[in-house]
Design a protein around this motif. Structure first.
Motif, PDB file in Angstrom:
ATOM      1  N   SER A 555       0.827  -1.208   0.000  1.00  0.00           N
ATOM      2  CA  SER A 555       0.000   0.000   0.000  1.00  0.00           C
ATOM      3  C   SER A 555       0.862   1.259   0.000  1.00  0.00           C
ATOM      4  N   ALA A 556       1.913   1.251   0.794  1.00  0.00           N
ATOM      5  CA  ALA A 556       2.797   2.416   0.858  1.00  0.00           C
ATOM      6  C   ALA A 556       3.476   2.651  -0.487  1.00  0.00           C
ATOM      7  N   ARG A 557       3.934   1.571  -1.105  1.00  0.00           N
ATOM      8  CA  ARG A 557       4.617   1.728  -2.391  1.00  0.00           C
ATOM      9  C   ARG A 557       3.650   2.074  -3.519  1.00  0.00           C
ATOM     10  N   LEU A 558       2.424   1.599  -3.416  1.00  0.00           N
ATOM     11  CA  LEU A 558       1.432   1.985  -4.424  1.00  0.00           C
ATOM     12  C   LEU A 558       1.062   3.458  -4.263  1.00  0.00           C
ATOM     13  N   ALA A 559       1.109   3.966  -3.033  1.00  0.00           N
ATOM     14  CA  ALA A 559       0.922   5.404  -2.826  1.00  0.00           C
ATOM     15  C   ALA A 559       2.026   6.177  -3.533  1.00  0.00           C
ATOM     16  N   LEU A 560       3.249   5.660  -3.444  1.00  0.00           N
ATOM     17  CA  LEU A 560       4.366   6.292  -4.148  1.00  0.00           C
ATOM     18  C   LEU A 560       4.135   6.264  -5.651  1.00  0.00           C
ATOM     19  N   VAL A 561       3.696   5.134  -6.174  1.00  0.00           N
ATOM     20  CA  VAL A 561       3.402   5.031  -7.606  1.00  0.00           C
ATOM     21  C   VAL A 561       2.298   6.008  -7.992  1.00  0.00           C
ATOM     22  N   GLN A 562       1.266   6.114  -7.144  1.00  0.00           N
ATOM     23  CA  GLN A 562       0.171   7.040  -7.434  1.00  0.00           C
ATOM     24  C   GLN A 562       0.681   8.472  -7.466  1.00  0.00           C
ATOM     25  N   GLY A 563       1.577   8.816  -6.563  1.00  0.00           N
ATOM     26  CA  GLY A 563       2.162  10.155  -6.581  1.00  0.00           C
ATOM     27  C   GLY A 563       2.944  10.416  -7.849  1.00  0.00           C
ATOM     28  N   ILE A 564       3.731   9.428  -8.277  1.00  0.00           N
ATOM     29  CA  ILE A 564       4.508   9.563  -9.523  1.00  0.00           C
ATOM     30  C   ILE A 564       3.581   9.745 -10.714  1.00  0.00           C
ATOM     31  N   VAL A 565       2.572   8.883 -10.798  1.00  0.00           N
ATOM     32  CA  VAL A 565       1.627   8.946 -11.918  1.00  0.00           C
ATOM     33  C   VAL A 565       0.910  10.294 -11.933  1.00  0.00           C
ATOM     34  N   THR A 566       0.521  10.772 -10.765  1.00  0.00           N
ATOM     35  CA  THR A 566      -0.179  12.055 -10.667  1.00  0.00           C
ATOM     36  C   THR A 566       0.664  13.194 -11.223  1.00  0.00           C
ATOM     37  N   VAL A 567       1.923  13.242 -10.830  1.00  0.00           N
ATOM     38  CA  VAL A 567       2.793  14.344 -11.271  1.00  0.00           C
ATOM     39  C   VAL A 567       3.152  14.195 -12.746  1.00  0.00           C
ATOM     40  N   LEU A 568       3.407  12.979 -13.196  1.00  0.00           N
ATOM     41  CA  LEU A 568       3.699  12.786 -14.613  1.00  0.00           C
ATOM     42  C   LEU A 568       2.523  13.228 -15.474  1.00  0.00           C
ATOM     43  N   ARG A 569       1.320  12.853 -15.063  1.00  0.00           N
ATOM     44  CA  ARG A 569       0.129  13.236 -15.833  1.00  0.00           C
ATOM     45  C   ARG A 569      -0.039  14.760 -15.833  1.00  0.00           C
ATOM     46  N   SER A 570       0.169  15.374 -14.690  1.00  0.00           N
ATOM     47  CA  SER A 570       0.037  16.823 -14.576  1.00  0.00           C
ATOM     48  C   SER A 570       1.047  17.547 -15.463  1.00  0.00           C
ATOM     49  N   GLY A 571       2.304  17.121 -15.393  1.00  0.00           N
ATOM     50  CA  GLY A 571       3.345  17.763 -16.194  1.00  0.00           C
ATOM     51  C   GLY A 571       3.134  17.557 -17.675  1.00  0.00           C
ATOM     52  N   LEU A 572       2.747  16.341 -18.056  1.00  0.00           N
ATOM     53  CA  LEU A 572       2.489  16.071 -19.476  1.00  0.00           C
ATOM     54  C   LEU A 572       1.315  16.909 -19.979  1.00  0.00           C
ATOM     55  N   ALA A 573       0.322  17.143 -19.129  1.00  0.00           N
ATOM     56  CA  ALA A 573      -0.813  17.984 -19.520  1.00  0.00           C
ATOM     57  C   ALA A 573      -0.356  19.409 -19.802  1.00  0.00           C
ATOM     58  N   ILE A 574       0.566  19.915 -19.004  1.00  0.00           N
ATOM     59  CA  ILE A 574       1.103  21.254 -19.254  1.00  0.00           C
ATOM     60  C   ILE A 574       1.808  21.304 -20.604  1.00  0.00           C
ATOM     61  N   LEU A 575       2.540  20.257 -20.927  1.00  0.00           N
ATOM     62  CA  LEU A 575       3.235  20.195 -22.212  1.00  0.00           C
ATOM     63  C   LEU A 575       2.281  19.893 -23.367  1.00  0.00           C
ATOM     64  N   GLY A 576       1.062  19.461 -23.050  1.00  0.00           N
ATOM     65  CA  GLY A 576       0.107  19.101 -24.094  1.00  0.00           C
ATOM     66  C   GLY A 576       0.362  17.730 -24.678  1.00  0.00           C
ATOM     67  N   VAL A 577       0.945  16.847 -23.874  1.00  0.00           N
ATOM     68  CA  VAL A 577       1.297  15.491 -24.305  1.00  0.00           C
ATOM     69  C   VAL A 577       0.415  14.496 -23.560  1.00  0.00           C
ATOM     70  N   GLU A 578      -0.041  13.450 -24.240  1.00  0.00           N
ATOM     71  CA  GLU A 578      -0.930  12.474 -23.635  1.00  0.00           C
ATOM     72  C   GLU A 578      -0.185  11.617 -22.608  1.00  0.00           C
ATOM     73  N   ALA A 579      -0.829  11.409 -21.474  1.00  0.00           N
ATOM     74  CA  ALA A 579      -0.320  10.471 -20.474  1.00  0.00           C
ATOM     75  C   ALA A 579      -0.928   9.103 -20.791  1.00  0.00           C
ATOM     76  N   VAL A 580      -0.192   8.278 -21.527  1.00  0.00           N
ATOM     77  CA  VAL A 580      -0.757   7.030 -22.054  1.00  0.00           C
ATOM     78  C   VAL A 580      -0.902   5.992 -20.949  1.00  0.00           C
ATOM     79  N   GLU A 581      -1.921   5.144 -21.087  1.00  0.00           N
ATOM     80  CA  GLU A 581      -2.177   4.082 -20.126  1.00  0.00           C
ATOM     81  C   GLU A 581      -1.257   2.879 -20.360  1.00  0.00           C
ATOM     82  N   GLU A 582      -0.902   2.656 -21.604  1.00  0.00           N
ATOM     83  CA  GLU A 582       0.015   1.557 -21.933  1.00  0.00           C
ATOM     84  C   GLU A 582       0.726   1.891 -23.239  1.00  0.00           C
ATOM     85  N   MET A 583       1.909   1.348 -23.388  1.00  0.00           N
ATOM     86  CA  MET A 583       2.696   1.579 -24.592  1.00  0.00           C
ATOM     87  C   MET A 583       2.291   0.571 -25.665  1.00  0.00           C
ATOM     88  N   ARG A 584       2.235   1.036 -26.874  1.00  0.00           N
ATOM     89  CA  ARG A 584       1.847   0.152 -27.990  1.00  0.00           C
ATOM     90  C   ARG A 584       2.968   0.106 -29.018  1.00  0.00           C
TER      91      ARG A 584
END
Length: 584
Positions: A555-584
């Motif tokens: 749970s603690a480490r998933l909180a860390l992952v959630q924090g990382i995902v949150t900031v990556l998504r936020s920063g990518l939104a500022i750049l106008g880049v999609e935060a993809v759910e999976e790589m294709r």
């Protein structure tokens, strides 16, 4: 939670408290205090310049003032150690308990984490792209479009009220040339064999305009006088080109709220004349003769009296003419009226994004806005350098469609919007950018857009895998924020949380500097931290993010992952880049 803002306040309070010892510092000087991460991580978690910038007002040597401030900071519960370094820098090491609180705040804030209020709702007008409506957008336009759009996103995240504006250059000689070029394509559509003379636009993009003119007017324009067909062909071409420009920008996910026509400055009301007369009433306009420019050819130089703006009074090199010899306005006069109009619409903070070839125009425009707004309005001009296009290291120059340059649309269609936007921002705007169409598609650490998107996809994958492997483990933000976050004491985990802690300050600093590239750099560093920690877990099972035999740690480490995902998504939104759910 913004630990940098919190500790800036702590430092200010420490300085104010020194008044009891007779060390008085003016309140206005406290704004110069900066708290940031030290360049060398071995020096601690935070560093401040307070003693260096306030020593003069305090009447003390910087190091002596630093020792006094350090004594008060050391008494704070969140501070483990305070060091005074060199001539008076103060370095702080924080208690380990601070970092779980940072992560908890990030997880609970979600998409609001990092958003700032420093803008206070101040209206800001950002004018960018503003390409002449004379043809398709090219790679050079692309960089300015992405930069301006990302800057608008960044300022919005910092609390400014942003308006995105496009200035349509639909007056002047270039649109007359466009009209004549469209007329040739109209004659071609009628079946005539044409030769496009030098000076007209040769690209195939005007063929549809010719066909549309034929469909609407038949052959009626063929033998009409120029004064009849030119405005028809010009307006039809401008409308078609602006439609295409809007489509090109949409392909980049760039959309403007305002499209301002240059022609509207002269009709129905002559706003250019009004601007000139306003400056004249201020005493900033006079009739005079400019000195011959250095190196001017005798055949090209005409010494004559001109209507001049006193731009030297505002920091420009020479005074600038506002009227041409034929009595028409100079481009500068129209630009003064345009920026005056923006100020009258309530935009006292204005940002223009220009190509690097307009660098010599900056001082005069800033001078004019200061003059006509009586110093109330400011203009920051961001110059965007050239883009050099390559494919596998070889230069790419030609485009069949445009005639002589690679279009924005061709570039987006080949490599995708996300690659274009991220890489256009992965270098400071005033530095030349080399863009390799092949390398931005590589799936490697050397391709920043892939590396950052992969980090987000990896984080989302971990959360999905955890849900599948441990279905009884709650993954909502509130539960994750309440996990035993103090158990995240591995050096790699702490480093990631410290990186997350920097994000709110980064938003503020990048917004104040008008530098969205800082977000791209930061996201790459965060992605690198995350990938490295994941790789460590491959070799050391006790560091893995999912540990089915230890739900509390998971749970603690998933909180860390959630924090990382949150900031990556936020920063990518500022750049106008999609935060993809999976790589294709």
């Amino acid at each position: 939670m913004n630990i940098f803002a919190d500790f800036t306040q702590h430092v200010r309070e420490a300085v104010v408290s020194l008044g009891a010892e007779g060390v008085a510092v003016p309140e206005a000087a406290l704004a110069r205090i900066i708290v940031e991460a030290p360049r060398d991580a071995s020096h601690g978690d935070l560093a401040t310049n307070a003693a260096m910038v306030l020593a003069r007002e305090a009447g003390l040597k910087p190091r002596d003032l630093a020792e006094k401030i350090a004594g008060r900071l050391g008494a704070l519960g969140d501070v483990a150690k305070v060091d005074v370094a060199g001539p008076g820098f103060i370095n702080l090491t924080l208690q380990a308990a601070v970092w779980p609180r940072v992560l908890k705040a990030a997880v609970l804030a979600g998409s609001d984490y990092g958003r700032a209020g420093i803008g206070g709702g101040t209206p800001v007008n950002i004018e960018y792209v503003s390409a002449n409506p004379t043809g398709p957008m090219h790679v050079g336009h692309c960089r300015g479009a992405v930069f301006g759009d990302a800057l608008a996103n960044l300022l919005d995240a910092a609390g400014f009220a942003v308006t995105r504006e496009y200035y349509i250059n639909d007056a002047g000689a270039q649109v007359q040339v466009l009209g004549r070029s469209a007329y040739l394509r109209y004659r071609e559509a009628l079946g005539e064999t044409i030769t496009i003379p030098e000076g007209l636009y040769p690209g195939d993009y005007l063929k549809p305009v010719g066909e549309a003119l034929k469909a609407k007017y038949g052959a009626s324009l063929h033998n009409a006088p120029e004064e009849e067909w030119l405005p028809i062909c010009r307006d039809a071409a401008i409308e078609a080109m602006m439609g295409e420009i809007r489509d090109d920008l949409a392909a980049l996910n760039v959309r403007h709220a305002v499209f301002f026509s240059e022609r509207s400055l002269q009709a129905p009301v002559d706003k250019v004349r009004a601007a000139i007369e306003e400056l004249r009433a201020m005493g900033q306009i006079y009739e005079g003769v400019l000195e011959r420019p250095k190196g001017a050819d005798d055949d090209d130089w005409e010494e004559r009296e001109q209507t001049l703006f006193r731009s030297t009074a505002f920091g420009d090199d020479v005074d600038r003419p506002l009227m041409k010899s034929d009595g028409s306005y100079t481009y500068f006069a129209s630009d003064i009226a345009y920026h005056r109009d923006k100020a009258e619409r309530g935009f006292l903070s204005q940002i223009d994004v220009w190509g690097a070839d307009h660098g010599g125009y900056v001082k005069r425009m800033q001078a004019a806005l200061r003059a006509i707004s009586a110093g109330r309005a400011s203009l920051d001009v961001k110059l965007v350098q050239l883009v050099r296009l390559f494919r596998n290291g070889e230069p790419v120059r030609m485009s069949k469609r445009s005639g002589d340059f690679v279009t924005l649309r061709e570039m987006v269609e080949e490599v995708g919007r996300d690659a274009v936007r991220f890489m256009m921002l992965y270098r400071k705007n005033d530095a030349t950018l080399d863009f390799d169409l092949a390398k931005v598609l590589e799936q490697s650490k050397d391709n920043p857009v892939f590396y950052v998107q992969y980090a987000h996809a990896r984080g989302r994958s971990i959360l999905r895998n955890a849900a599948a492997a441990m279905p009884d483990l709650p993954l909502d933000p509130e539960t994750l924020a309440g996990a035993a976050l103090a158990r995240l004491d591995d050096t790699g985990e702490t480093a990631i949380i410290q990186r997350l802690a920097q994000y709110p300050r980064l938003i503020e600093a990048a917004a104040q500097a008008h530098e969205p590239h800082r977000i791209a750099f930061y996201l790459y560093e965060l992605a690198s931290d995350f990938h490295s920690q994941w790789n460590r877990g491959k070799d050391s099972p006790h560091l893995r993010f999912i540990m089915e035999n230890d739900p509390q740690m998971t749970s603690a480490r998933l909180a860390l992952v959630q924090g990382i995902v949150t900031v990556l998504r936020s920063g990518l939104a500022i750049l106008g880049v999609e935060a993809v759910e999976e790589m294709r």
